[in-house]
Write an enzyme that holds these catalytic residues in place. Structure first.
Site, mmCIF file in Angstrom:
data_model
loop_
_atom_site.group_PDB
_atom_site.id
_atom_site.type_symbol
_atom_site.label_atom_id
_atom_site.label_comp_id
_atom_site.label_asym_id
_atom_site.label_seq_id
_atom_site.Cartn_x
_atom_site.Cartn_y
_atom_site.Cartn_z
ATOM 1 N N GLU A 170 72.447 37.498 -44.910
ATOM 2 C CA GLU A 170 73.010 37.217 -46.228
ATOM 3 C C GLU A 170 72.686 38.327 -47.221
ATOM 4 O O GLU A 170 73.566 38.812 -47.937
ATOM 5 C CB GLU A 170 72.485 35.884 -46.772
ATOM 6 C CG GLU A 170 73.005 35.593 -48.174
ATOM 7 C CD GLU A 170 72.559 34.263 -48.730
ATOM 8 O OE1 GLU A 170 73.094 33.870 -49.783
ATOM 9 O OE2 GLU A 170 71.700 33.614 -48.118
ATOM 10 N N ASP A 228 70.129 33.555 -42.444
ATOM 11 C CA ASP A 228 70.004 33.174 -43.848
ATOM 12 C C ASP A 228 68.516 33.010 -44.111
ATOM 13 O O ASP A 228 67.908 32.040 -43.652
ATOM 14 C CB ASP A 228 70.753 31.870 -44.139
ATOM 15 C CG ASP A 228 70.891 31.615 -45.639
ATOM 16 O OD1 ASP A 228 70.077 32.172 -46.396
ATOM 17 O OD2 ASP A 228 71.791 30.865 -46.037
ATOM 18 N N ASP A 254 68.149 29.377 -47.012
ATOM 19 C CA ASP A 254 69.360 28.625 -47.342
ATOM 20 C C ASP A 254 68.956 27.533 -48.325
ATOM 21 O O ASP A 254 68.123 26.684 -48.005
ATOM 22 C CB ASP A 254 69.984 28.006 -46.090
ATOM 23 C CG ASP A 254 71.306 27.334 -46.417
ATOM 24 O OD1 ASP A 254 72.169 28.002 -47.005
ATOM 25 O OD2 ASP A 254 71.458 26.136 -46.128
ATOM 26 N N THR A 314 68.665 28.699 -51.872
ATOM 27 C CA THR A 314 67.870 29.508 -52.811
ATOM 28 C C THR A 314 67.774 28.853 -54.185
ATOM 29 O O THR A 314 66.725 28.915 -54.842
ATOM 30 C CB THR A 314 68.465 30.927 -52.936
ATOM 31 O OG1 THR A 314 68.418 31.573 -51.660
ATOM 32 C CG2 THR A 314 67.680 31.767 -53.939
ATOM 33 N N ASP A 340 75.398 30.435 -43.452
ATOM 34 C CA ASP A 340 75.128 29.035 -43.790
ATOM 35 C C ASP A 340 75.477 28.093 -42.640
ATOM 36 O O ASP A 340 75.092 26.921 -42.667
ATOM 37 C CB ASP A 340 75.957 28.609 -45.007
ATOM 38 C CG ASP A 340 75.643 29.423 -46.248
ATOM 39 O OD1 ASP A 340 74.457 29.596 -46.547
ATOM 40 O OD2 ASP A 340 76.589 29.871 -46.915
#
Length: 257
Positions: free
Chosen positions: A51, A71, A74, A76, A201
């Site tokens: 990411e 990620d 995931d 954040t 994701d």
């Protein structure tokens, strides 16, 4: 990972990416660098999609080569606020098909693992999706992060919310796509859909759901495409198709555009 647990208690250095709700912290960047460094040392011929690497301008391109899709955090937004629903997600893809997923929720000490053909597990214990097939009996997960430069995205979100609220058993939101898919895989939730989501994701979570006996498709009912930015996962094909019939669709940019 101990680093994430420790950083959760500290003040975060937060930056905006695309907008005020698309955030990154120094922890996101550091975790991703550590994971890519460790994996590339062991698998020097493998490729990576991360990411934060993508946010820094590295092209998001999925080939047939073995690829790790990462990620680092995931959820954040949750992490920034100290809300406990966030996780580290690592998906492994071969021939553009996700074949392995590892998901770790540091605060809960939850480890979800799945490998194609080998089942899905939560802290080493096998998990399975629910047996729900009817929308009226389904607990549905959606995401409420609708603040967007595209007003049509917000419009579609509220139309779907207004459509589903009166006909499903209940609606929940977790603030993390990967954690939500983990809930579907372990039978705590029956279905989840989202538009304008990303490959990092979904890569690990979609393996977990399918290995737990669930289905993963496009929200319009077609074949799931990891780079499309769209996902619908459910405990059964019947439930997935019933949900599809009730959804207004939104098509955002692809990750590989």
């Amino acid at each position: 990972m101990q680093l994430v647990r420790e950083r959760n208690k500290q003040k975060k250095n937060v930056e905006e990416k695309l907008n005020a709700v698309d955030l990154v912290t120094e922890t996101d960047k550091e975790v991703e660098k550590r994971l890519i460094s460790a994996l590339s040392e062991k698998y020097p011929d493998h490729k990576f999609i991360g990411e934060e690497s993508t946010a820094d301008g590295i092209k998001c391109e999925l080939t047939s080569d073995p690829t790790w899709i990462i990620d680092p955090i995931d959820g954040t937004m949750n992490f920034v606020h100290g809300y406990p629903n966030f996780c580290i997600s690592i998906g492994y893809v071969v021939d553009k098909i996700p074949v392995m997923g590892v998901i770790y929720c540091p605060l809960q000490d939850w480890l979800f693992t799945a490998r194609k053909g080998c089942g899905a597990f939560h802290n080493g214990v096998p998990i399975h999706v629910s047996h729900t097939t009817e929308l009226s009996q389904a607990l549905i997960n959606i995401e409420t992060s609708v603040r967007s430069s595209d007003p049509n995205k917000m419009k579609v979100f509220f139309e779907n919310l207004n459509t589903l609220a009166p006909i499903v058993h209940g609606i929940r939101t977790a603030g993390s796509a990967v954690i939500t898919m983990s809930f579907v895989a372990m039978g705590g939730s029956d279905a989840y859909f989202e538009f304008a989501v990303h490959a990092w994701d979904m890569a690990a979570g979609c393996v977990l759901v399918t290995e737990a006996g669930g289905v993963v498709i496009d929200p319009a009912g077609g074949k799931f495409d990891l780079m499309s930015g769209r996902i619908l996962c459910a405990s059964s094909q019947d439930l997935a198709q019933e949900l599809v019939k009730n959804l207004k669709q939104y098509y955002g940019p692809r990750d590989d555009a």
